[in-house]
Write a protein that holds these residues in place. Sequence first.
Motif, PDB file in Angstrom:
ATOM      1  N   ASP A 184       0.851  -1.191   0.000  1.00 41.05           N
ATOM      2  CA  ASP A 184       0.000   0.000   0.000  1.00 41.05           C
ATOM      3  C   ASP A 184       0.887   1.241   0.000  1.00 41.05           C
ATOM      4  O   ASP A 184       2.079   1.152  -0.257  1.00 41.05           O
ATOM      5  N   TRP A 186       1.364   5.471  -1.331  1.00 43.51           N
ATOM      6  CA  TRP A 186       1.188   6.162  -2.597  1.00 43.51           C
ATOM      7  C   TRP A 186       2.231   7.257  -2.759  1.00 43.51           C
ATOM      8  O   TRP A 186       2.709   7.806  -1.768  1.00 43.51           O
ATOM      9  N   GLU A 188       2.407  10.476  -5.361  1.00 44.87           N
ATOM     10  CA  GLU A 188       1.686  11.145  -6.435  1.00 44.87           C
ATOM     11  C   GLU A 188       2.599  11.479  -7.625  1.00 44.87           C
ATOM     12  O   GLU A 188       2.216  11.307  -8.786  1.00 44.87           O
ATOM     13  N   GLY A 257     -14.295   6.281  -4.802  1.00 44.00           N
ATOM     14  CA  GLY A 257     -13.026   6.697  -4.258  1.00 44.00           C
ATOM     15  C   GLY A 257     -11.777   6.665  -5.104  1.00 44.00           C
ATOM     16  O   GLY A 257     -11.695   7.236  -6.194  1.00 44.00           O
ATOM     17  N   THR A 258     -10.778   5.980  -4.571  1.00 41.31           N
ATOM     18  CA  THR A 258      -9.410   6.117  -5.026  1.00 41.31           C
ATOM     19  C   THR A 258      -9.210   5.835  -6.509  1.00 41.31           C
ATOM     20  O   THR A 258      -8.638   6.636  -7.239  1.00 41.31           O
ATOM     21  N   LEU A 262      -8.007   8.211  -9.747  1.00 42.24           N
ATOM     22  CA  LEU A 262      -6.811   8.047 -10.590  1.00 42.24           C
ATOM     23  C   LEU A 262      -7.161   8.231 -12.064  1.00 42.24           C
ATOM     24  O   LEU A 262      -6.399   8.821 -12.830  1.00 42.24           O
TER      25      LEU A 262
END
Lengths: 297, 297
Positions: A184, A186, A188, A257-258, A262
Amino acid sequence: MARAEWIAIDWGTSNLRVWAMQGATVLNAASSDRGMGRLDRDGFEPALVDLIGDWIDGPTMAVACGMVGSRQGWVEAPYATVPCAALPEGMVRAPAADPRLTVWVIPGLRQMSPADVMRGEETQIAGFLALNPGWDGVICLPGTHTKWVHVSAGEVISFQTFMTGELFSVIGTQTVLRHSISADGWDEAAYGQGLDDSFSRPERLAARLFSLRAEALVSTLSPTAARARLSGLLIGSELAAAKPYWLGQQVAVIGAGTVAGLYIKALAAQHVPAIQADGERATLAGLTAAWRKLKEI
Amino acid sequence: MARAEWIAIDWGTSNLRVWAMQGATVLNAASSDRGMGRLDRDGFEPALVDLIGDWIDGPTMAVACGMVGSRQGWVEAPYATVPCAALPEGMVRAPAADPRLTVWVIPGLRQMSPADVMRGEETQIAGFLALNPGWDGVICLPGTHTKWVHVSAGEVISFQTFMTGELFSVIGTQTVLRHSISADGWDEAAYGQGLDDSFSRPERLAARLFSLRAEALVSTLSPTAARARLSGLLIGSELAAAKPYWLGQQVAVIGAGTVAGLYIKALAAQHVPAIQADGERATLAGLTAAWRKLKEI
C-alpha cells in the motif's frame, strides 16, 4: 423493521451485496463474501436467504445483476448484443424453492466484434442514465476489468474492456516485481511520471516494467514510488489504447473513491474533464429501473 | 569415473546445474531443484556437495554464475557496471567449509540509466563471444526475463530486460484469462496474428488481452489458439519496444528450442535474420573462460 417491498442484489464473483428496498429507497443493506466464484448452483438460494430472510414475510420480488447470471451462476441470463439498451429485454427467473421469493436476473451485454462482454456494469450504466436522462458520451467504469462504454440515445453503442486492475494486482504480487513494490502507500509524483511515460510512449510499456525492479536494485526507487509508478504505467497505457473512446467526448467515471480518482486525474492530464458518479448509487438506480420494468409486466 | 579438473555451476533461482569438467570438455553433468530461491545461506554448500561429492577427491576449483551471487545468494558478487567486459574483474570467493572446494562466483552486470541488471546472462554472452571472437551486434537471450544486449568490441555496451516470459505465465495462469487459455499446445496462425497485431499497434496491447477471454465467450477462439495469440501479443509488444536494439543490427538469439524459435520467427517477420546459439553451450563456454582467467591468477 419494515418489510421490504423488493430486494436489490449485486452478485459478483467475489461478493454478494443486498438491499431491502421500498420503491427507490434503501431500508437496509447487508453483504457477504459468498460470491459466484465460491458457490455451486445449489448454493445461491441459501446464500441469499441467509442475508435477506428477516426482511421478507410474504411474496417478494428480487432483482439481481452481475456474475450470478453467468453460465457458472445461479441461472444463465444470456447476453444481449450491442447496440441495445443497457437494460434490454431478457431478464431470466432463477429457480428458487422458497415460495416467498421471485428472483430475476439481468442479462449481461456482449459485443461481437471486437469481441467483448460485461455483466453487472450494464446495470450501473442503466442507473446512471436513469439519474441523468438524455446523457450522451462515454462512461468509464474502473475496476478489476475496467470498461469504456460509448452511450448514445439511451443505448450502449460499443464498449471495450481493459484488464488493468487485474494486471496491477498480478504484476505487483505474483512476479519478481513484488520484491520492489509495497502493498500500500502512494507517491503522487511517481504516479504522474508513470502515466506520462506510458501515455506518451505506450509501445514501451513492456520495457518499463522490469525497470521498477532494476531501479530498486541499482538506484533508490522506494517500494511506495514503485507501486504508484506501476499504477501510472498501466493506466497510462490503457488511456492510450482507449483514446478512440474518450477523445472529444464528455466522460463520466462511475466508481468509488481512489481508483476512480486516478482515472479522473489521468483524463485531466489529457485535458478531458470527467465527472465522477458513485458506483453504488448507479447500481441501485439500475436495479430499481429493472424492478419498475418487471412491475409493469 | 575420472576425477573432475574443475566444476562448472549454473545456479539460478529455481535450479542448480553442475558439470564435471576436464578443460573445456564435459565429463559428467547433474542437476537439482535446489535453486537460490529455496536455500538460505547455509544451504548452498550442502546442495552443491550432494551433486558433485563423487566427482572430486582433492582440491578442486568451481566456478558459478547466476543468482547464487545475488544478495540473497551464497555470497554477494557485486554488479559490474556497463559498459564493461561480459566477464569483468570482481569474481568473489564463496565461503566453503569443505577443504577440497574453492568456489568462485561471477558478478552480474548492471546499467545505471535506464536502470537494469542481469545475473547469469553475462556468462552466456562471454561464452558466445569466446565461441565467436570479434562478433559485434545484438544478443537476445529469451527466458523468464528476456534480455536484449548490445555488444561491441568484446564489451557489453547496454542492455534491456523484458518480463515477457513471466508475464505470459502470470497472465495465462493467474488472471481471468486462465479460463480461456490451454496449458500447452500451439497454433502457428494465432501466434502470427498476435505478433502482427501487437507489433503494428503496440499501444493497443492492453486492449487486446481481455479479447482472448471475450472471443472464447462470444465466438469460437480455442484455448490453444488463445495461448499462441497471447504469446504473439507479448512478443510482438516486446519487439516493438526493443526496436532500437535490433534495427539494422546482426542478431544472435541464445537459447534452447521453442522459445528461441519464436523470437527468430518474430525477427524474420521484420526482415531481421537472426542466428540461434545453444544456451547450455554458451553457459559452459562462459564458465570455461572464467575458469581460465582464474587459473592465470
